[in-house]
Write a protein that holds these residues in place. Structure first.
Motif, PDB file in Angstrom:
ATOM      1  N   UNK A 157       4.183  13.388  -1.209  1.00 19.12           N
ATOM      2  CA  UNK A 157       5.117  12.774  -0.275  1.00 19.12           C
ATOM      3  C   UNK A 157       6.219  13.736   0.121  1.00 19.12           C
ATOM      4  N   UNK A 158       6.606  14.612  -0.788  1.00 21.25           N
ATOM      5  CA  UNK A 158       7.630  15.625  -0.483  1.00 21.25           C
ATOM      6  C   UNK A 158       7.116  16.622   0.549  1.00 21.25           C
ATOM      7  N   UNK A 185      -4.551   8.685   2.952  1.00 24.31           N
ATOM      8  CA  UNK A 185      -5.165   8.408   4.247  1.00 24.31           C
ATOM      9  C   UNK A 185      -4.162   8.687   5.341  1.00 24.31           C
ATOM     10  N   UNK A 186      -4.676   8.895   6.537  1.00 23.24           N
ATOM     11  CA  UNK A 186      -3.785   8.949   7.698  1.00 23.24           C
ATOM     12  C   UNK A 186      -4.506   8.494   8.942  1.00 23.24           C
ATOM     13  N   UNK A 231       0.557   6.553   1.344  1.00 30.08           N
ATOM     14  CA  UNK A 231       0.871   7.213   0.078  1.00 30.08           C
ATOM     15  C   UNK A 231       0.483   6.324  -1.093  1.00 30.08           C
ATOM     16  N   UNK A 232      -0.119   6.926  -2.101  1.00 23.20           N
ATOM     17  CA  UNK A 232      -0.447   6.255  -3.352  1.00 23.20           C
ATOM     18  C   UNK A 232      -0.154   7.241  -4.467  1.00 23.20           C
ATOM     19  N   UNK A 233       0.674   6.844  -5.426  1.00 20.28           N
ATOM     20  CA  UNK A 233       1.109   7.743  -6.509  1.00 20.28           C
ATOM     21  C   UNK A 233       1.674   9.046  -5.959  1.00 20.28           C
ATOM     22  N   UNK A 234       2.477   8.913  -4.897  1.00 18.29           N
ATOM     23  CA  UNK A 234       3.159  10.029  -4.241  1.00 18.29           C
ATOM     24  C   UNK A 234       2.190  11.079  -3.665  1.00 18.29           C
ATOM     25  N   UNK A 272       5.291   3.242   1.364  1.00 20.97           N
ATOM     26  CA  UNK A 272       3.861   3.366   1.055  1.00 20.97           C
ATOM     27  C   UNK A 272       3.063   3.771   2.289  1.00 20.97           C
ATOM     28  N   UNK A 273       3.530   3.338   3.445  1.00 19.79           N
ATOM     29  CA  UNK A 273       2.957   3.747   4.718  1.00 19.79           C
ATOM     30  C   UNK A 273       4.082   4.363   5.534  1.00 19.79           C
ATOM     31  N   UNK A 274       4.045   5.677   5.672  1.00 20.17           N
ATOM     32  CA  UNK A 274       5.105   6.403   6.369  1.00 20.17           C
ATOM     33  C   UNK A 274       4.687   6.575   7.824  1.00 20.17           C
TER      34      UNK A 274
END
Length: 178
Positions: free
Chosen positions: A136-137, A172-173, A165-168, A150-152
């Motif tokens: 995620x970073x 998927x996108x 995002x799952x467990x940072x 969770x959905x950015x």
């Protein structure tokens, strides 16, 4: 005469350097995510708004099936490339990974990817260089601050990018035209 030859060589060298820098800058994204640039909304060299024929030539799937979402009529890449099909979904098989696309009037209008094997993750990078299972970073570093946890989500006036995002980790996108 020597001055004239030196000037000619310098002119050609300057032209060569100019062309080299101009060409190299076309394939690299700018430092900041541009929500209005359609190339920002793509993966593996394909992007929203691109003609389906060109996209297929780039991504080279081992198998591809296209079907109209309403009539269930099958479509070929050549038919879609000519602008046929209002809402055609396609399932592309890239070795063992499925990439889903939606084609409207010959152009990619949606690209969806998930379920990628970890060893294949680097193959499916976005235009900005984000790979599946990046953190995620890393997503925030490459795309900036988005909305959601969770959905950015990142939005422009014509396109939307969603990252799950799952467990940072990006798992998927999806890129969509509005």
């Amino acid at each position: 005469m020597a001055k004239r030859n030196s000037f000619g060589i310098l002119a050609w060298l300057a032209l060569f350097i100019f062309m080299l820098t101009a060409c190299s800058g076309q394939s690299e994204p700018s430092g900041v995510f541009d929500p209005e640039n359609q190339r920002e909304y793509g993966v593996g060299g394909i992007y929203l708004g691109q003609n389906i024929k060109e996209a297929m030539d780039i991504i080279k799937p081992s198998k591809a099936d296209f079907m109209d979402m309403v009539s269930r009529e099958s479509y070929t890449v050549d038919r879609m490339a000519k602008g046929e099909g209002e809402a055609v979904m396609g399932m592309l098989l890239l070795d063992r990974t499925q990439l889903l696309v939606k084609v409207r009037k010959g152009e990619l209008s949606s690209i969806m990817l998930g379920g990628v094997a970890k060893e294949d993750a680097a193959r499916f990078k976005t235009y900005r260089g984000l790979a599946m299972y990046d953190s995620g970073e890393q997503l925030k570093k490459l795309y900036g601050e988005g909305s959601g946890e969770k959905e950015v989500v990142y939005e422009g006036s014509k396109y939307t990018a969603n990252f799950g995002l799952e467990d940072n980790q990006v798992v998927w996108f999806r890129f969509d035209s509005k």
